[in-house]
Design an enzyme around this catalytic site. Structure first.
Site, PDB file in Angstrom:
ATOM      1  N   GLU A 192      -1.150  -1.503 -10.601  1.00  0.00           N
ATOM      2  CA  GLU A 192      -2.412  -1.108 -11.273  1.00  0.00           C
ATOM      3  C   GLU A 192      -2.696  -1.994 -12.476  1.00  0.00           C
ATOM      4  OE1 GLU A 192      -3.369   3.080 -11.546  1.00  0.00           O
ATOM      5  OE2 GLU A 192      -2.000   3.478  -9.871  1.00  0.00           O
ATOM      6  N   GLU A 229       0.396  -8.381 -18.217  1.00  0.00           N
ATOM      7  CA  GLU A 229      -0.407  -9.543 -18.648  1.00  0.00           C
ATOM      8  C   GLU A 229      -1.890  -9.270 -18.436  1.00  0.00           C
ATOM      9  OE1 GLU A 229       2.273  -9.556 -16.813  1.00  0.00           O
ATOM     10  OE2 GLU A 229       3.692 -10.987 -17.654  1.00  0.00           O
ATOM     11  N   ILE A 257       0.839  -1.194   0.000  1.00  0.00           N
ATOM     12  CA  ILE A 257       0.000   0.000   0.000  1.00  0.00           C
ATOM     13  C   ILE A 257       0.881   1.253   0.000  1.00  0.00           C
ATOM     14  CG2 ILE A 257      -1.917   1.211   1.115  1.00  0.00           C
ATOM     15  CD1 ILE A 257      -2.482  -1.691  -0.111  1.00  0.00           C
TER      16      ILE A 257
HETATM   17  C1  LIG Z   1       5.557  -0.058  -6.300  1.00  0.00           C
HETATM   18  C2  LIG Z   1       4.219  -0.659  -6.070  1.00  0.00           C
HETATM   19  C3  LIG Z   1       3.191   0.149  -5.583  1.00  0.00           C
HETATM   20  C4  LIG Z   1       1.932  -0.407  -5.324  1.00  0.00           C
HETATM   21  N1  LIG Z   1       0.960   0.381  -4.769  1.00  0.00           N
HETATM   22  C5  LIG Z   1      -0.242  -0.168  -4.466  1.00  0.00           C
HETATM   23  C6  LIG Z   1      -1.262   0.599  -3.806  1.00  0.00           C
HETATM   24  O1  LIG Z   1      -1.070   1.796  -3.509  1.00  0.00           O
HETATM   25  N2  LIG Z   1      -2.432   0.007  -3.490  1.00  0.00           N
HETATM   26  C7  LIG Z   1      -2.680  -1.296  -3.782  1.00  0.00           C
HETATM   27  O2  LIG Z   1      -3.766  -1.772  -3.470  1.00  0.00           O
HETATM   28  N3  LIG Z   1      -1.733  -2.079  -4.394  1.00  0.00           N
HETATM   29  C8  LIG Z   1      -0.533  -1.538  -4.734  1.00  0.00           C
HETATM   30  N4  LIG Z   1       0.441  -2.306  -5.338  1.00  0.00           N
HETATM   31  C9  LIG Z   1       0.165  -3.709  -5.588  1.00  0.00           C
HETATM   32  C10 LIG Z   1       0.053  -4.042  -7.062  1.00  0.00           C
HETATM   33  O3  LIG Z   1      -1.155  -3.579  -7.573  1.00  0.00           O
HETATM   34  C11 LIG Z   1       0.258  -5.553  -7.186  1.00  0.00           C
HETATM   35  O4  LIG Z   1       1.630  -5.803  -6.944  1.00  0.00           O
HETATM   36  C12 LIG Z   1      -0.149  -6.080  -8.546  1.00  0.00           C
HETATM   37  O5  LIG Z   1      -1.546  -6.055  -8.666  1.00  0.00           O
HETATM   38  C13 LIG Z   1       0.367  -7.498  -8.760  1.00  0.00           C
HETATM   39  O6  LIG Z   1       0.010  -8.296  -7.684  1.00  0.00           O
HETATM   40  P1  LIG Z   1       1.124  -9.245  -7.008  1.00  0.00           P
HETATM   41  O7  LIG Z   1       2.299  -8.431  -6.680  1.00  0.00           O
HETATM   42  O8  LIG Z   1       0.456  -9.993  -5.909  1.00  0.00           O
HETATM   43  O9  LIG Z   1       1.542 -10.237  -8.155  1.00  0.00           O
HETATM   44  P2  LIG Z   1       0.729 -11.531  -8.615  1.00  0.00           P
HETATM   45  O10 LIG Z   1      -0.724 -11.263  -8.652  1.00  0.00           O
HETATM   46  O11 LIG Z   1       1.228 -12.696  -7.835  1.00  0.00           O
HETATM   47  O12 LIG Z   1       1.217 -11.650 -10.112  1.00  0.00           O
HETATM   48  C14 LIG Z   1       2.594 -12.004 -10.404  1.00  0.00           C
HETATM   49  C15 LIG Z   1       2.817 -11.872 -11.877  1.00  0.00           C
HETATM   50  O13 LIG Z   1       1.973 -12.770 -12.557  1.00  0.00           O
HETATM   51  C16 LIG Z   1       1.730 -12.282 -13.855  1.00  0.00           C
HETATM   52  N5  LIG Z   1       0.287 -12.378 -14.114  1.00  0.00           N
HETATM   53  C17 LIG Z   1      -0.720 -11.751 -13.470  1.00  0.00           C
HETATM   54  N6  LIG Z   1      -1.906 -12.093 -13.987  1.00  0.00           N
HETATM   55  C18 LIG Z   1      -1.630 -12.983 -14.994  1.00  0.00           C
HETATM   56  C19 LIG Z   1      -2.429 -13.733 -15.909  1.00  0.00           C
HETATM   57  N7  LIG Z   1      -3.769 -13.613 -15.894  1.00  0.00           N
HETATM   58  N8  LIG Z   1      -1.807 -14.547 -16.778  1.00  0.00           N
HETATM   59  C20 LIG Z   1      -0.451 -14.694 -16.785  1.00  0.00           C
HETATM   60  N9  LIG Z   1       0.353 -13.994 -15.950  1.00  0.00           N
HETATM   61  C21 LIG Z   1      -0.232 -13.172 -15.061  1.00  0.00           C
HETATM   62  C22 LIG Z   1       2.218 -10.837 -13.904  1.00  0.00           C
HETATM   63  O14 LIG Z   1       3.458 -10.779 -14.604  1.00  0.00           O
HETATM   64  C23 LIG Z   1       2.436 -10.511 -12.457  1.00  0.00           C
HETATM   65  O15 LIG Z   1       3.459  -9.534 -12.275  1.00  0.00           O
HETATM   66  C24 LIG Z   1       1.699  -1.778  -5.596  1.00  0.00           C
HETATM   67  C25 LIG Z   1       2.742  -2.558  -6.100  1.00  0.00           C
HETATM   68  C26 LIG Z   1       3.983  -2.028  -6.327  1.00  0.00           C
HETATM   69  C27 LIG Z   1       5.070  -2.924  -6.848  1.00  0.00           C
END
Ligand SMILES: Cc1cc2nc3c(=O)[nH]c(=O)nc-3n(C[C@H](O)[C@H](O)[C@H](O)COP(=O)(O)OP(=O)(O)OC[C@H]3O[C@@H](n4cnc5c(N)ncnc54)[C@H](O)[C@@H]3O)c2cc1C
Length: 393
Positions: A373, A377, A168
């Site tokens: 955001e 993918e 967050i």
């Molecule tokens: C710098 C930063 C700031 C952020 N700020 C906020 C914030 O202010 N508020 C908030 O709520 N969240 C925030 N986030 C969270 C961000 O939205 C999530 O990191 C993002 O949605 C990915 O979720 P995850 O990290 O759990 O990766 P996962 O959901 O585990 O996904 C891992 C990887 O899987 C791949 N993937 C995803 N979906 C698919 C698919 N359907 N098919 C194939 N591959 C796929 C993508 O390459 C992805 O990177 C932030 C993240 C970062 C890194």
């Protein structure tokens, strides 16, 4: 010389060119405070706090929140958001971050809040006196929002929140968090609601700060029986996913705009370096392989700008849902900015991988934009889903 020719494209109006000049002048005048110590989230947090205060008193945050006084809130102008993010990112990643989060953190209030809620929360954020955050992601629910587990259960007239959030932005420095929690009206994403939680609420805590490769204030939150009133629910119960997606629909193309700002900076710096650096008895920029690289970079920058301002124009002028356009803008601009910046690192040679070099810092700044955001993918899935739906009608 920064390319400003896009300001006369038909997607933009005179007010956008004026805003560009105003934000650019502000960022140039505040260059000394745009860059934080490059070590930790905690150090970056102090810089962001200061930037929010400065931008608020200058009136720049009104663009992020949709109005200067909140209660008289107007619709967000996507093109203005993109202009601000592009310019600020070109000057410094933390400046873009500070601006963008005041918008993302209040977007759900501006889009779905009552007049009372807008009046209660937005003015302080617009004036830089309060910091906002958008709390959707959880350990097991990043890309897959339907797995969200933080719960909100009815408690008298209000609600009780329990659970944990991670990633967050602004964790620890935010005064208010828009929190998405499961209220259970239906299974999966249709059973979520959105609440405003103030950082002073009993049971709320920031449990960890996270250090990123490009430090920003970010961390984990815990909700241990946090009580919020009925007046803190945004929209209707069960509308949380719609609120989150509508907010991201506006802000997704602005992530592309930030990437565009980073890419423009990388291109300008690469041109300057290639022109000044002598190699084999001539400027690096006279070598044809360098010229090919610069041409590819310039093409990617212009194509990204076209997609971004097309998406923002469609939102502002057509007033339509822009999932397809904003996903294309974010996907292309972030992926291409990564390549543009990588080329800049290559043109800088050893300097490009040296701590403190502009290409090195842009290389770290851009990476997260391809993940948050909606990872690239996810954007591809959004684009393909719309394409197939349109083909079926
Ligand atoms: C710098 C930063 C700031 C952020 N700020 C906020 C914030 O202010 N508020 C908030 O709520 N969240 C925030 N986030 C969270 C961000 O939205 C999530 O990191 C993002 O949605 C990915 O979720 P995850 O990290 O759990 O990766 P996962 O959901 O585990 O996904 C891992 C990887 O899987 C791949 N993937 C995803 N979906 C698919 C698919 N359907 N098919 C194939 N591959 C796929 C993508 O390459 C992805 O990177 C932030 C993240 C970062 C890194």
């Amino acid at each position: 010389m920064v390319d400003r020719t896009f300001l006369s494209w038909p997607f933009l109006e005179g007010k956008h060119a004026a805003l560009y000049e105003r934000v650019d002048a502000w960022a140039s005048a505040h260059a000394s405070i745009l860059h934080g110590p490059d070590e930790s989230s905690a150090a970056a947090a102090a810089v962001v706090r200061r930037l929010v205060g400065e931008m608020g008193s200058e009136g720049l945050l009104a663009t992020a929140t949709g109005g200067a006084n909140g209660a008289l809130h107007g619709p967000l102008d996507a093109r203005s958001l993109c202009i601000c993010r592009e310019v600020l990112a070109r000057h410094g990643g933390l400046a873009d971050f500070a601006f963008a989060m005041q918008g993302l953190g209040t977007g759900p209030i501006g889009l779905f809040g009552t007049d009372e809620q807008k009046g209660r929360f937005l003015p302080a954020v617009a004036q830089g006196k309060a910091i906002s955050a958008f709390a959707l992601s959880e350990q097991a629910a990043g890309s897959d929002v339907s797995a969200l587990a933080t719960s909100a259960t009815r408690d008298g007239n209000g609600w009780r929140l329990d659970g944990e959030k991670t990633w967050i932005s602004n964790a620890g420095i935010a005064d208010l968090y828009v929190v998405f929690a499961r209220t259970g009206e239906a299974a999966g994403a249709k059973g979520l609601s959105a609440f405003v939680v103030e950082a002073t609420a009993p049971g709320f805590s920031v449990t960890k700060t996270i250090d990123l490769i490009a430090p920003h204030p970010i961390g984990k939150l815990a909700f241990d029986g946090v009580r919020v009133g009925a007046a803190d629910l945004l929209g209707a119960p069960g509308q949380g996913f719609q609120i989150a997606m509508a907010t991201l629909d506006v802000f997704r193309s602005t992530v592309g705009a930030a990437a565009l700002g980073f890419a423009r900076r990388a291109l300008d710096e690469a041109v300057r370096h290639a022109t000044n650096r002598k190699l084999f008895g001539q400027p690096l920029s006279d070598l044809q392989l360098t010229r090919a690289k610069l041409a590819d970079m310039a093409l990617a920058v212009d194509a990204a700008a076209l997609l971004i301002y097309r998406a923002a124009w469609t939102k502002d002028v057509k007033g339509a849902r822009v999932s397809r356009e904003s996903s294309m803008a974010k996907l292309f601009a972030t992926e291409e900015a990564q390549k543009v910046i990588d080329s800049a690192v290559q043109i800088f040679g050893g300097l490009g991988v040296t701590r403190g070099n502009i290409a090195e810092s842009l290389y770290r700044e851009i990476r997260a934009l391809r993940i948050y955001e909606g990872a690239s993918e996810v954007q591809k899935l959004v684009i393909a889903t719309r394409l197939l739906a349109d083909a079926a009608t």
